[in-house]
Design an enzyme around this catalytic site. Structure first.
Site, PDB file in Angstrom:
ATOM      1  N   ASP A 110      37.003 -12.188 -27.900  1.00 30.23           N
ATOM      2  CA  ASP A 110      35.999 -11.128 -27.762  1.00 30.23           C
ATOM      3  C   ASP A 110      35.044 -11.397 -26.601  1.00 30.23           C
ATOM      4  O   ASP A 110      33.828 -11.216 -26.719  1.00 30.23           O
ATOM      5  CB  ASP A 110      35.217 -10.952 -29.057  1.00 30.23           C
TER       6      ASP A 110
ATOM      7  N   HIS B 146      34.851  -6.123 -26.823  1.00 30.55           N
ATOM      8  CA  HIS B 146      34.774  -4.805 -27.452  1.00 30.55           C
ATOM      9  C   HIS B 146      33.732  -3.914 -26.787  1.00 30.55           C
ATOM     10  O   HIS B 146      33.739  -2.699 -27.006  1.00 30.55           O
ATOM     11  CB  HIS B 146      34.480  -4.947 -28.949  1.00 30.55           C
TER      12      HIS B 146
ATOM     13  N   SER C 294      25.473  -6.988 -28.739  1.00 32.71           N
ATOM     14  CA  SER C 294      26.786  -7.526 -28.393  1.00 32.71           C
ATOM     15  C   SER C 294      26.848  -7.921 -26.932  1.00 32.71           C
ATOM     16  O   SER C 294      26.511  -7.140 -26.047  1.00 32.71           O
ATOM     17  CB  SER C 294      27.872  -6.492 -28.687  1.00 32.71           C
TER      18      SER C 294
END
Length: 602
Positions: free
Chosen positions: A183, A152, A261
């Site tokens: 992911d 993402h 992230s």
């Protein structure tokens, strides 16, 4: 923060191991309460292993004279310290108190900051793209001149750049693979200068409960590298929000914020045990972060190395229910010693649809017995959902499944593949498909389309509930629905789309759910203006299989009328020649270059 202390006194121990630490150079122009001295405006390094134990700032006397180095001062601007080591630009930092912390410090040089420019598709106006925006996240260098980050973080990327720790240069990166389900994304940089002086991160084993972890990255709140520490608090099958899948995951109590992230999570030996990717924001929860563990990471890497591209995680295309009720087990002919789960439905497009049947009871998968609650032994004192065994396989692998059917045990070798969903969770970076005739905009339904239409469909608003619940706003969503639709929102929104998203299965690999997303108002479509997000069932009496099938039937139609049978018994009828003639004017009015997307033209 640089802690001030009296000369000759031992530094205090850190107040908390979960506090985020800024490990780059920080300004030391702060007032000192020791003997009336004021700190000089020089940079002071902080320790990577301890955020509160720091060298006191170099000081000046009140009249501006610099103090002389006292006993134990080997440099004029550095306080006394028993253990020191040189830093890259000649500064000095304290040596970490343990060798394990030192290993984490060394591995932090492989953590990079990821800058991405995104240009998302516009699902409401599929012939356009939305305005581009920028984001920053984290990543880390692995062997083979590759970098891992979250999928993402680079979704719908236009440009990706990487910056190393302590560097002022951003290097253009190339995206090698994007694993939407897990992911994870893999990048590389062609410039050899990027790889100089950096050692790749080593991977460690799956940690145990209460094992210490250190998450490193570039979260919001500053521009330099940051560290949070905690322990592994849970290991189980987690819901991956971005991938709309369920895979093995770690829950940790270290804070994971926006920007973390893609950053690595290290164990106490300095080895990577996971990738930070999501966190739980809820009023009743604090510091709950989630990490992608090494088994999932290695599956992604080995899949890419084996196939030259990411092929995905296979799934067992069945819906099952627990067999915990004793009466249910007796009714299905199970013996007291037998355990398993009951197959409710099977994906028609799955290879096992020709072998397994509804009402079969799965007893074991690859020799591992399945419990009545659908779990299998994991580690000492732990159990995990048996889907974990499926996720360890690769696309094309074969698995042995034992089932109970009519009180007989049957064994099948099933070839595992990724299954086609009627409503795909992702478009793999491709722009949405569309077809326009007489102002009617037809498109294929996907989960991203659902999200973009959250203001015009209850199905999307309920899907929105799921994501809102993760953000701790579950109790505030009903007013949103009422605000959007008024007091009769329960009756006005197309709930059938949601039902198909949750329960419908593809009958063929090329089946799509086609809808009229909107009507571009023109004279020819008077009376049809309010049709929105309604499924197209048939055209001139023939079922609509997918969007390309609909476009071909309309373009080749020689009948006098174009008739579209929609859901809720709605009918749209247009004169064929007039509809095709009006289409060009409508495209010109709305500045649309083509009546169909490029993928439908081939």
């Amino acid at each position: 923060m640089v802690e001030t202390r009296k000369r000759g006194r031992k530094p205090k121990a850190p107040a908390s191991i979960t506090e985020t630490m800024d490990l780059e150079y920080t300004s030391a122009a702060q007032s000192s309460q020791n003997d009336g001295f004021v700190a000089e405006n020089n940079v002071v390094s902080t320790s990577a292993a301890n955020s509160n134990v720091d060298n006191p700032p170099p000081a000046r006397r009140g009249r501006g004279r610099q103090r002389k180095a006292g006993a134990g001062h080997t440099e004029p601007h550095v306080a006394a310290s028993a253990e020191r080591r040189p830093y890259q630009n000649g500064g000095v930092v304290l040596e970490p108190p343990s060798q394990s912390a030192a290993r984490v410090v060394a591995a932090m040089d492989a953590v990079v900051k990821v800058f991405c420019v995104h240009t998302e598709p516009n699902y409401s106006l599929p012939w356009q793209r939305k305005r581009q925006y920028s984001s920053s996240s984290s990543g880390f260098i692995i062997g083979g001149k590759r970098v891992l980050t979250n999928a993402h973080s680079v979704e719908h990327y236009t440009q990706v750049k990487l910056k190393k720790r302590g560097s002022d240069t951003k290097y253009l990166a190339t995206v090698l693979a994007i694993g939407t389900e897990c992911d994870i994304a893999m990048l590389t940089v062609e410039d050899d200068e990027f790889w100089e002086g950096v050692s790749p991160v080593d991977f460690g084993d799956l940690p145990a409960l209460q094992d210490a972890v250190t998450v490193v990255g570039y979260p919001i709140g500053g521009d330099t590298i940051s560290v949070t520490s905690g322990v592994v608090s849970r290991i189980e099958i987690l819901s991956y929000v971005h991938g709309s899948t369920e895979l093995l995951g770690l829950q940790i109590d270290a804070a994971i914020n926006s920007g973390n992230s893609g950053g690595p999570a290290f164990n106490d030996k300095g080895k990577c045990v996971g990738i930070a990717f999501q966190s739980l924001k809820h009023e009743d929860a604090e510091n709950i972060g989630y990490v992608i563990p090494t088994p999932v990471i290695m599956h992604f890497i080995q899949d890419y190395e084996k196939n030259g591209a990411y092929t995905g995680f296979p799934v067992l295309g069945v819906e099952w229910q627990k067999m915990e009720n004793p009466d249910l087990r007796l009714a299905m002919g199970m013996k007291p010693t037998q355990k398993g789960v009951l197959i409710r439905r099977i994906e028609p497009t799955a290879p096992e649809s020709h072998l397994l049947k509804p009402s079969d009871i799965i007893l074991s998968f690859d020799g591992v017995k399945v419990a009545n609650d659908g779990t299998v032994p994991f580690r000492h004192g732990e159990r995990i959902g048996f889907s974990y065994l499926v996720s360890q396989k690769y696309t094309g692998d074969t698995a042995s499944v034992n089932v109970l059917r009519d009180s007989k045990i049957l064994s099948y070798d099933i070839k595992l593949t990724t299954h086609k969903k009627l409503i795909p969770a992702h478009t793999s970076g491709k722009p949405p498909s569309y077809y326009i005739i007489a102002g009617f905009v037809f498109t294929a339904v996907t989960v991203p389309y659902f999200r973009s239409e959250v203001r015009t469909s209850l199905s999307l608003c309920i899907l929105f509930l799921f994501f809102v619940a993760l953000l701790g706003m579950a109790g505030k969503t009903a007013p949103l629905l009422k605000f959007e639709y008024g007091k009769d929102y329960e009756f006005d929104a197309p709930v059938k789309l949601l039902d198909k998203h949750l329960h419908a299965m593809s009958q063929s690999t090329d089946e799509q759910l086609v809808v009229v997303s909107q009507v571009l108002v023109a004279d020819i479509n008077i009376g049809y203006e309010e049709i929105v997000n309604t499924q197209v069932l048939a055209f001139n009496g023939k079922p609509v299989k997918n969007l390309k099938n609909l476009a071909n039937m309309v373009d080749s139609c020689k009948d006098k009328y174009l008739r579209f049978d929609l859901e809720y018994q709605q009918i749209v009828v247009l004169k064929t020649k007039a509809a095709k003639a009006a289409t060009l004017d409508i495209l010109t009015t709305h500045c649309i270059s083509s009546a169909m997307s490029d993928d439908l033209k081939s």
